[in-house]
Design a protein around this motif. Structure first.
Motif: not given
Lengths: 154, 154
Positions: A126-127, A129-134, B103, B118, B142-146
Motif C-alpha cells: 500500500a505504501k 504503490r499508493l503512498g498509503f500508510e496502513l 482504504l 493487495l 484505515l490509514g493515512v493517504c499519501a
DNA sequence: TTAAATGCAAAGAATTTGCATAACA
DNA sequence: TGTTATGCAAATTCTTTGCATTTAA
C-alpha cells in the motif's frame, strides 16, 4: 515484568503507571477513571464500554455510562487507550500498549489477534504503490475461522 | 471500474438483470425495489441508505426509509448487494459484483478502492498459518493517504 | 479556590420492528 | 386470492451533550 520503567511498549502496564500518564497529561485522577483503567488492565480481553461500566460499578455503583464514555474519550486523547470495531455491535477498548490487528469470524464471531507481521506485506504494498500508510488496527478484518470453514465443507 | 465497457459481463449489471435476480430469488419486484437497484447501478459510488433514499424519493416521494433498509436487507440475502463500513458513520452499499476492499484515510476521509491483489499475501498467510479465510471487504482498512502523510511531514 | 469531572436527563444517529393497509404474482 | 411489501410510528442500540453539582489539585 510489569513493574519497572523502561520495559518494551508491548508489555503490560500497571494501573499506577497508567494513572501517572493521566497526571502527566494534565488530567485529574478520579475513582471512576482509576476503575476504568483497572478494568482494562485486569479484566477480560476486549471489553465494550458497557462491560467496563459493569466492572466499574462493582466497586463504585453510582458511576454513570456517560462518565465511562467520557473517560475513554479522554484516555484515547492521551494515547493510553484505543478502540476497535470487531463487528456490528459496540466498540471494544484496550490499552494502546496492547494494540494489534483483529481477525473476526463472520460465522461464529470468534476473535483472533492477528500476528504482528500478517499485515506487513500489505502495508508495504500500500505504501509503495499508493503512498498509503496502513493503520490496520481500527477495524477488524472479517473472514471465516478454521473451525467454521471445515464445518462448511462437511 | 466495475460497470465499464470491455469487462466480462458479470462485472456490469443492468437494472433488468438485477430485477431478474430478484424474481429468481422468489422476491417481488416493486417500484421502490427497482429504484433502489437503479440508484445502485447509476448513482454515486458508495451510497448510504440515506443517500439511496434521496435518490429513490426523487421518483417515488412516498417511499420510507424503512422500506429502503428492508430492501437492502433482502438484496443482501439474495447476494445482489453487499454493505461496507468505511468509518464511524452509516454503512455504504454496492452491488455484489463490484465488491472490493477499501482504504480510508483517517485524516481526510478519502476512500480508495484497494487493488485486488493487495490483500493476497495477507490472505495467503492467514490461511496457511491460522486456517482463517479472509473476506476483507466488509470493513475498510484505515490509514493515512499519501497527501495527508506528506502534509504531516512538512 | 477553581477548573475539571461527574450524575442525570435528554438528545442524537443509524437502524429495526409491529401492525394495519396496499399491491405484486 | 394470498402472500409479500409498504408506510408509518415507535422502539432499540450505542453514544454524545447540556447543565447544575461535586471534587481533585
Amino acid at each position: 515484568m510489569a513493574g519497572g520503567r523502561g520495559y518494551p511498549s508491548v508489555m503490560s502496564s500497571t494501573v499506577e503507571e497508567l494513572v501517572a500518564q493521566l497526571r502527566d497529561g494534565g488530567s485529574r485522577v478520579t475513582t471512576a477513571r482509576r476503575l476504568v483503567l483497572t478494568a482494562l488492565v485486569k479484566g477480560a480481553d476486549h471489553p465494550t464500554a458497557e462491560e467496563l461500566l459493569v466492572a466499574v460499578r462493582a466497586l463504585a455503583p453510582d458511576v454513570h455510562a456517560s462518565t465511562v464514555y467520557r473517560n475513554l474519550e479522554e484516555l484515547e486523547r492521551l494515547g493510553v487507550v484505543v478502540h476497535t470495531h470487531l463487528g456490528h455491535g459496540a466498540a471494544t477498548y484496550h490499552l494502546a500498549t496492547e494494540a494489534h490487528g483483529h481477525l473476526v469470524c463472520e460465522v461464529c464471531g470468534a476473535t483472533l489477534e492477528a500476528p504482528e507481521d500478517l499485515f506487513e506485506a500489505m502495508a508495504e504494498g500500500a505504501k509503495r504503490r499508493l503512498g498509503f500508510e496502513l493503520r490496520p488496527y481500527h477495524f477488524a478484518v472479517l473472514g471465516v475461522c478454521a473451525d467454521c470453514a471445515s464445518e462448511a465443507e462437511a
